[in-house]
Design an enzyme around this catalytic site. Structure first.
Site, PDB file in Angstrom:
ATOM      1  CG  HIS A 180       3.436   3.753   8.808  1.00  0.00           C
ATOM      2  ND1 HIS A 180       3.532   4.614   7.730  1.00  0.00           N
ATOM      3  CD2 HIS A 180       3.107   2.540   8.277  1.00  0.00           C
ATOM      4  CE1 HIS A 180       3.275   3.935   6.615  1.00  0.00           C
ATOM      5  NE2 HIS A 180       3.022   2.683   6.917  1.00  0.00           N
ATOM      6  NE  ARG A 213      -1.428  -2.484   2.726  1.00  0.00           N
ATOM      7  CZ  ARG A 213      -1.528  -3.747   2.285  1.00  0.00           C
ATOM      8  NH1 ARG A 213      -2.580  -4.130   1.653  1.00  0.00           N
ATOM      9  NH2 ARG A 213      -0.557  -4.620   2.516  1.00  0.00           N
ATOM     10  CB  THR A 214       3.360   2.598   2.344  1.00  0.00           C
ATOM     11  OG1 THR A 214       2.612   2.010   3.401  1.00  0.00           O
ATOM     12  CG2 THR A 214       3.808   3.971   2.754  1.00  0.00           C
ATOM     13  NE  ARG A 256       7.062   0.848   4.754  1.00  0.00           N
ATOM     14  CZ  ARG A 256       5.860   0.250   4.781  1.00  0.00           C
ATOM     15  NH1 ARG A 256       5.760  -1.041   4.523  1.00  0.00           N
ATOM     16  NH2 ARG A 256       4.780   0.935   5.072  1.00  0.00           N
ATOM     17  CE  LYS A 315      27.210  -3.400  -5.960  1.00  0.00           C
ATOM     18  NZ  LYS A 315      27.386  -2.295  -6.918  1.00  0.00           N
TER      19      LYS A 315
HETATM   20  N1   CP Z   1      -0.196  -0.132   5.900  1.00  0.00           N
HETATM   21  C1   CP Z   1       0.995  -0.388   5.347  1.00  0.00           C
HETATM   22  O1   CP Z   1       2.008   0.213   5.709  1.00  0.00           O
HETATM   23  O2   CP Z   1       0.974  -1.354   4.379  1.00  0.00           O
HETATM   24  P1   CP Z   1       2.198  -1.747   3.469  1.00  0.00           P
HETATM   25  O3   CP Z   1       3.235  -2.383   4.362  1.00  0.00           O
HETATM   26  O4   CP Z   1       1.665  -2.671   2.433  1.00  0.00           O
HETATM   27  O5   CP Z   1       2.755  -0.486   2.875  1.00  0.00           O
END
Ligand code: CP
Length: 321
Positions: free
Chosen positions: A143, A62-63, A115, A92
């Site tokens: 998050h 999703r993100t 991320r 590496k």
């Molecule tokens: N909600 C969420 O962070 O989903 P993903 O890990 O799929 O991005």
């Protein structure tokens, strides 16, 4: 000269950076505009000529896709890399700082979305480059864009962000979404909001986090998703037990023991108020049965679409202005 929005040219690495409900409202107003544009298929490209880099060091559905889609819909040049740890020079031995510096140079990025499994990764990335950094999930604590899209979903469904009882269920120890969401609920509603934590004791939220949160909201803690808890909830926010952290810690036997402790069934959903909602950041791995999808309270699919609008709004406010 009109004053710039509070996100303009700033990194967004932590939900703690949001200091007022007004800032959240401004973002939601922008997200509403994005929603209208998307729903009417309107071409709106304020980021034309700008460059957005999206770097993911952890799995995501999703993100990742919503950030990439958000940047593309706004007209930006997008460089997106999924699996940084495997497919980039990170494998590496390149440091996070050098990677970020490199990506800033090679893509002429105006903003970098990251991320990463380390709690302080967004801050490290921020200090390594001269453009804003957006945290798309870091470690076990933050998050922030998920929290905003969650709150945007709650606002759209329940028409308010205070006077709520939000029940957060599952892995409150490793889960980062609930921590960011709890903080933003505290900001916008203060003690008018109640948060009820439901988890096995092994997966309870960290005590220092609980102590701080208790100063800002009404906080309840339960060890069962009982009928009483369900009946009193405006939102039940389910989360999965995070297998990856148990694997890393060599605690897979414990994962197996805990993973199915809380499962939302359709019968349980029907015990909730008619206007209450069931949310989940997803992916789900069994903690919400498929049969719940048929109940009108199931909001987790709509919740994902909020991610597109909120991330479009945020990117535009950061680099479009
Ligand atoms: N909600 C969420 O962070 O989903 P993903 O890990 O799929 O991005």
């Amino acid at each position: 000269m009109a004053s710039r929005n509070k996100f303009f040219q700033k990194s967004f690495v932590s939900i703690d950076q949001i200091k007022s409900a007004k800032q959240v409202s401004a973002l939601f107003k922008e997200a509403d505009k994005m929603r209208k544009n998307v729903e009417s298929h309107k071409v709106f490209e304020p980021l034309k000529g700008m460059s957005v880099a999206v770097l993911f060091y952890q799995p995501s559905t999703r993100t990742f896709t919503s950030f990439v889609a958000a940047a593309k819909r706004l007209g930006a040049y997008v460089t997106s890399i999924h699996g940084m740890e495997q497919f980039s020079s990170v494998s590496k031995g390149e440091t996070l700082e050098d990677t970020i510096r490199s990506i800033e140079q090679t893509t002429a990025a105006d903003v970098i979305v990251i991320r990463h499994p380390d709690n302080n990764s967004s801050e490290v990335a921020d200090s390594a480059c001269s453009v804003p950094v957006v945290n798309a999930g870091s470690g076990k604590l933050e998050h922030p864009t998920q929290a905003l899209l969650d709150l945007y979903t709650i606002y759209n469904k329940l028409k308010k962000t205070s006077g709520l009882n939000v029940v957060m269920v599952g892995d409150l120890l490793y889960g980062r979404t609930i921590k960011s969401l709890a903080k933003v609920l505290a900001l916008v509603g203060g003690k008018k909001n109640k948060i009820t934590f439901v988890s096995p004791k092994e997966l309870a939220a960290p005590s220092d986090f609980v102590k701080e949160l208790r100063k800002k909201v009404v906080l309840g803690e339960e060890n069962s998703l009982s009928t009483k808890v369900l009946k009193e909830a405006d939102v039940v926010y389910m989360t999965r037990v995070q297998k990856e952290w148990f694997e890393q810690a060599g605690r897979m036997d414990e994962y197996e023991r805990l993973k199915d402790k809380f499962i939302m069934t359709r019968h349980m959903a029907t015990q909730m108020k008619k206007k209450a909602i069931v949310m989940h950041p997803l992916p789900r791995v069994g903690e919400i049965l498929r049969e719940v999808d048929e109940d009108h309270r199931a909001t987790y699919f709509e919740q994902m679409r909020s991610g597109l609008y909120v991330r479009m709004a945020l990117l535009n406010m950061i680099i479009g202005g």
